[in-house]
Design an enzyme around this catalytic site. Structure first.
Site, PDB file in Angstrom:
ATOM      1  N   CYS A 107       0.834  -1.202   0.000  1.00  0.00           N
ATOM      2  CA  CYS A 107       0.000   0.000   0.000  1.00  0.00           C
ATOM      3  C   CYS A 107       0.871   1.255   0.000  1.00  0.00           C
ATOM      4  CB  CYS A 107      -0.851   0.020   1.260  1.00  0.00           C
ATOM      5  SG  CYS A 107      -1.757  -1.504   1.506  1.00  0.00           S
ATOM      6  N   ARG A 153       4.164   1.198  -6.562  1.00  0.00           N
ATOM      7  CA  ARG A 153       4.159   0.173  -5.515  1.00  0.00           C
ATOM      8  C   ARG A 153       3.128  -0.910  -5.813  1.00  0.00           C
ATOM      9  NH1 ARG A 153       6.431   2.294  -0.743  1.00  0.00           N
ATOM     10  NH2 ARG A 153       5.100   1.107   0.629  1.00  0.00           N
ATOM     11  N   TRP A 182      -3.116  -2.398  -1.680  1.00  0.00           N
ATOM     12  CA  TRP A 182      -2.730  -3.683  -2.278  1.00  0.00           C
ATOM     13  C   TRP A 182      -3.344  -4.734  -1.353  1.00  0.00           C
ATOM     14  CZ3 TRP A 182      -0.273  -5.839  -6.388  1.00  0.00           C
ATOM     15  CH2 TRP A 182       0.282  -7.113  -6.246  1.00  0.00           C
ATOM     16  N   ASN A 217      -0.737   0.860   6.176  1.00  0.00           N
ATOM     17  CA  ASN A 217       0.087  -0.027   5.353  1.00  0.00           C
ATOM     18  C   ASN A 217       0.687  -1.047   6.313  1.00  0.00           C
ATOM     19  OD1 ASN A 217       1.883  -1.235   3.636  1.00  0.00           O
ATOM     20  ND2 ASN A 217       3.244   0.524   3.452  1.00  0.00           N
ATOM     21  N   GLY A 218       0.511  -2.336   6.011  1.00  0.00           N
ATOM     22  CA  GLY A 218       1.049  -3.385   6.879  1.00  0.00           C
ATOM     23  C   GLY A 218       0.004  -4.452   7.112  1.00  0.00           C
ATOM     24  N   GLU A 276      17.002 -22.077 -11.826  1.00  0.00           N
ATOM     25  CA  GLU A 276      16.553 -20.694 -11.639  1.00  0.00           C
ATOM     26  C   GLU A 276      17.694 -19.706 -11.949  1.00  0.00           C
ATOM     27  OE1 GLU A 276      13.917 -19.235 -11.540  1.00  0.00           O
ATOM     28  OE2 GLU A 276      14.214 -17.300 -10.561  1.00  0.00           O
ATOM     29  N   LYS A 335      17.334 -16.827 -14.779  1.00  0.00           N
ATOM     30  CA  LYS A 335      17.482 -15.419 -14.415  1.00  0.00           C
ATOM     31  C   LYS A 335      18.535 -14.757 -15.301  1.00  0.00           C
ATOM     32  CE  LYS A 335      15.027 -14.512 -12.571  1.00  0.00           C
ATOM     33  NZ  LYS A 335      13.751 -14.861 -12.006  1.00  0.00           N
ATOM     34  N   GLU A 377      17.381 -14.437 -19.149  1.00  0.00           N
ATOM     35  CA  GLU A 377      16.279 -13.534 -19.479  1.00  0.00           C
ATOM     36  C   GLU A 377      16.667 -12.064 -19.382  1.00  0.00           C
ATOM     37  OE1 GLU A 377      12.718 -13.417 -16.978  1.00  0.00           O
ATOM     38  OE2 GLU A 377      13.872 -14.241 -15.325  1.00  0.00           O
ATOM     39  N   HIS A 405      27.291 -36.837 -20.316  1.00  0.00           N
ATOM     40  CA  HIS A 405      26.394 -37.467 -21.297  1.00  0.00           C
ATOM     41  C   HIS A 405      26.095 -36.548 -22.474  1.00  0.00           C
ATOM     42  CE1 HIS A 405      25.915 -40.872 -18.671  1.00  0.00           C
ATOM     43  NE2 HIS A 405      25.657 -40.038 -17.660  1.00  0.00           N
ATOM     44  N   LYS A 458       5.383  -9.155 -17.747  1.00  0.00           N
ATOM     45  CA  LYS A 458       5.332  -9.557 -16.339  1.00  0.00           C
ATOM     46  C   LYS A 458       4.293 -10.643 -16.110  1.00  0.00           C
ATOM     47  CE  LYS A 458       6.415  -9.363 -12.028  1.00  0.00           C
ATOM     48  NZ  LYS A 458       7.651 -10.117 -11.723  1.00  0.00           N
TER      49      LYS A 458
HETATM   50  C1  F6R Z   1      11.104 -15.264 -14.646  1.00  0.00           C
HETATM   51  C2  F6R Z   1       9.683 -14.982 -14.503  1.00  0.00           C
HETATM   52  C3  F6R Z   1       8.729 -15.855 -15.222  1.00  0.00           C
HETATM   53  C4  F6R Z   1       7.524 -16.165 -14.347  1.00  0.00           C
HETATM   54  C5  F6R Z   1       6.487 -16.963 -15.149  1.00  0.00           C
HETATM   55  C6  F6R Z   1       5.288 -17.341 -14.309  1.00  0.00           C
HETATM   56  O1  F6R Z   1      11.878 -14.334 -13.936  1.00  0.00           O
HETATM   57  O2  F6R Z   1       9.287 -14.059 -13.833  1.00  0.00           O
HETATM   58  O3  F6R Z   1       9.341 -17.019 -15.652  1.00  0.00           O
HETATM   59  O4  F6R Z   1       7.958 -16.891 -13.241  1.00  0.00           O
HETATM   60  O5  F6R Z   1       6.056 -16.218 -16.252  1.00  0.00           O
HETATM   61  O6  F6R Z   1       4.604 -16.214 -13.875  1.00  0.00           O
HETATM   62  P1  F6R Z   1       3.635 -16.280 -12.640  1.00  0.00           P
HETATM   63  O7  F6R Z   1       4.444 -16.615 -11.439  1.00  0.00           O
HETATM   64  O8  F6R Z   1       3.011 -14.928 -12.578  1.00  0.00           O
HETATM   65  O9  F6R Z   1       2.628 -17.360 -12.940  1.00  0.00           O
END
Ligand code: F6R
Length: 601
Positions: A2, A27, A74, A100-101, A475, A479, A482, A498, A596
């Site tokens: 929030c 935010r 939020w 907020n909290g 992971e 990271k 991407e 292999h 996102k």
């Molecule tokens: C990688 C990333 C994506 C998400 C994926 C799933 O850094 O952010 O691979 O993890 O698109 O998204 P959500 O978690 O929103 O279902």
């Protein structure tokens, strides 16, 4: 998370507050509201949705006043809706608050007040603060606030107005951010600097358990024992843009740095709710668990497979949601399907959930965005307390997902009789230590930054590990590729020979993760194999005696049980990827071709 803004001064509070709320939009929020003092009472406008909906409403029914508070919400407790939006006003219309909290004991406080005849309008934890304040109020708002904060458990940044003191804005901080700004024409409270930077760059940072009383011509500070405090203002030198990111150059770095707090919040939120939900769910009815998700969320599920199988001795499958939905999956009423998703809106994960439900499976989701499709449609939902994640590459939501999955695995193991209460307590205590250990790692940011700066020229970077270290290597690799656009793969250490080892040459960096004691010699022999073929190695390991030489650098991780070590490895992996990308000048928060929330197939 929030956003709060409040103003008392010579100017009209409404445009100042609306503008401040806009500056806090980054935010993340799902509703917004404003209350001002006018004509011996409060005038309020609250609106679910974006800020322009609130603005339209204010155009139709304008508000005016010289004292006011505003909020972007939020949702955590209660769906996003007009009534759940802030400000909340007590039923005597005497005290208005924005919060907020999270108030952890709100249920007890609500019951306490309801038994005394107070009726509540919303489903939020926050309303209890306004109601409690009215219940305790005897004429002096500072005394009231001190009394109320003494009964609140959890975290809170509060902006408060009281009809008895119509020229006073009062605010409190505990475990959530709140600043005070002072200007020629009036004084402000805000969650963050950008909300007020247009009016002033003179800011007081409140410490936890501090109260501030603002009037048009001055600001005073008190502790919870009503002792007056002397504080010195600071001068902000940030630009608007960097201020929104809390001074960080990118949201991704800001979100990486937030991880100790969000892990603590998630641990606090989840432990009791998992226990409660498990009382309702007979887990002995299941004969397997399927975890399904996409991208990083899938990787969190992959880590969880090792944790669940080790602790519960129970079969766990991990499926990419985009594959699961079309594979004619073998799931039925004896399957528990766990869906992991930050957004709760990923199209493939939603489809996987619906496929599982259609086949009679029970669904449990771990979601960050309150009120999202997966949260609503799954049979049980646990929320991660990561707050809004803005950078496309997930960091803090991933860390929050891991801790929820650990807590869930421990609870399952306990109920399946595979873990004693004593061992469960030990593991739970170990989880509680993780945020501090993450903090320790984050304090080594300079070392990681320096190392990453030397890695920009690599054409290929491989990530290897064994067992749960392999899961987190996945992971690390995702990271890196991407956000930096460097080619990368993750492999189980034992698989190199292999096929993959043919790719290892002078221009290759191998990041090796080694936290599993019994497999340490095995992964080290994989490391030797790649070094002898010309690769350079970055070893992430909690073994203090790991070698460092011209071919191999070592970043020492804090010790923890191997099952939870991914929560520590991932911090270094995130920082490493971030700084490699930053040194390449990449558009880190918005990598090319990515969104996102992937709401299409
Ligand atoms: C990688 C990333 C994506 C998400 C994926 C799933 O850094 O952010 O691979 O993890 O698109 O998204 P959500 O978690 O929103 O279902």
């Amino acid at each position: 998370m929030c956003g709060i803004i409040g103003y008392v001064g010579a100017q009209d509070a409404v445009p100042i507050i609306v503008d401040g709320l806009k500056k806090l939009e980054y935010r993340g929020y799902d509703s917004a509201g404003i209350a001002v003092y006018a004509n011996d009472g409060f005038s309020v406008a609250k609106q679910e949705g974006r800020l322009n909906a609130l603005e339209t409403r204010l155009e139709e029914q304008p508000l005016f006043g010289h004292l006011g508070i505003g909020h972007t919400r939020w949702a955590t407790h209660g769906e996003p809706s007009d009534v759940n939006s802030h400000p909340h006003i007590g039923s005597q219309n005497k005290i208005a608050i924005v919060h907020n909290g999270i108030i952890e004991n709100y249920k007890q406080l609500k019951e306490y007040l309801e038994r005394r005849g107070v009726s509540f309008a919303s489903q939020t934890d926050s309303e209890v603060i306004a109601q409690l304040a009215e219940y305790y109020h005897r004429g002096n708002i500072l005394d009231t606030v001190i009394k109320v904060t003494g009964r609140l458990e959890g975290s809170f940044a509060l902006g408060i107005m009281c009809l008895d003191e119509p020229e006073t804005l009062i605010a409190v901080k505990k475990d959530n951010p709140l600043i005070v700004g002072v200007s020629e024409h009036g004084n402000f409270i805000a969650s963050d600097v950008p909300a007020i930077l247009k009016h002033t760059n003179k800011v007081y940072y409140l410490n936890d358990k501090e109260i501030t009383i603002l009037r048009k011509d001055g600001v005073r500070f008190f502790d919870f024992d009503k002792e007056e405090l002397q504080k010195t203002p600071e001068t902000i030198t940030w630009s608007f843009d960097s201020a929104e990111k809390g001074g960080y150059p990118h949201f991704m770095l800001k979100e990486i740095m937030e991880q100790p707090k969000i892990m603590r919040d998630t641990i606090n939120n989840t432990s009791a709710s998992v226990r409660e939900a498990m009382n309702e769910l007979d887990i002995t009815q299941f004969n397997k668990i399927v975890i399904t998700a996409c991208g990083s969320a899938y990787n969190a599920g992959f880590v969880a497979k090792y944790v669940f199988e080790r602790l519960c001795r129970f079969p766990v499958e991990v499926e990419l949601a985009s594959e699961f939905r079309y594979k004619d999956p073998i799931v039925d009423e004896r399957t528990l399907v766990i869906l992991v998703s930050q957004s709760g809106e990923t199209a493939d994960t939603i489809a996987a959930m619906r496929e599982a439900k259609a086949r009679g499976a029970h669904t449990l989701s771990i979601v960050n965005v309150v009120g999202s499709a997966i949260a609503k449609e799954s049979d049980i939902c646990f929320y991660t307390a990561a707050g809004p994640e803005i950078a496309v590459a997930t960091t803090k939501a991933f860390s929050a997902q891991l801790v929820v999955l650990y807590i869930l695995a421990i609870e399952f193991a306990l109920r399946l009789g595979k873990l004693t209460a004593d061992d469960s307590d030990k593991l739970t205590a170990e989880i509680a230590l993780l945020p501090d250990k993450v903090e320790t790692l984050l304090s080594q940011v300079d070392t990681i930054q320096k190392y990453a700066a030397s890695c920009v020229g690599y054409k290929s970077i491989f990530f290897i590990g064994r067992n749960i270290d392999y899961a987190i290597a996945m992971e690390g690799s995702l990271k890196l590729k991407e956000i930096s656009y460097i080619h990368s793969e993750a492999y189980a250490g034992g698989e190199l020979k292999h096929g993959t080892i043919s790719l290892i040459e002078e221009e290759t960096l191998v990041v090796a993760i080694a936290n599993c004691e019994r497999l340490y010699p095995k992964i080290i022999s994989n490391v030797e194999q790649v070094i002898s073929r010309g690769a350079k190695v970055l070893l992430l390991s909690n073994f203090e005696n790991a070698e460092q030489n011209d071919h191999q650098s070592h970043i020492l991780l804090p010790p923890t049980v191997d099952l939870f070590s991914p929560s520590l490895s991932v911090i270094v992996l995130q920082l490493f990827s971030y700084y490699v990308a930053a040194n390449k000048g990449a558009d880190i928060d918005k990598p090319r071709n990515l969104a996102k929330s992937v709401t299409v197939e």
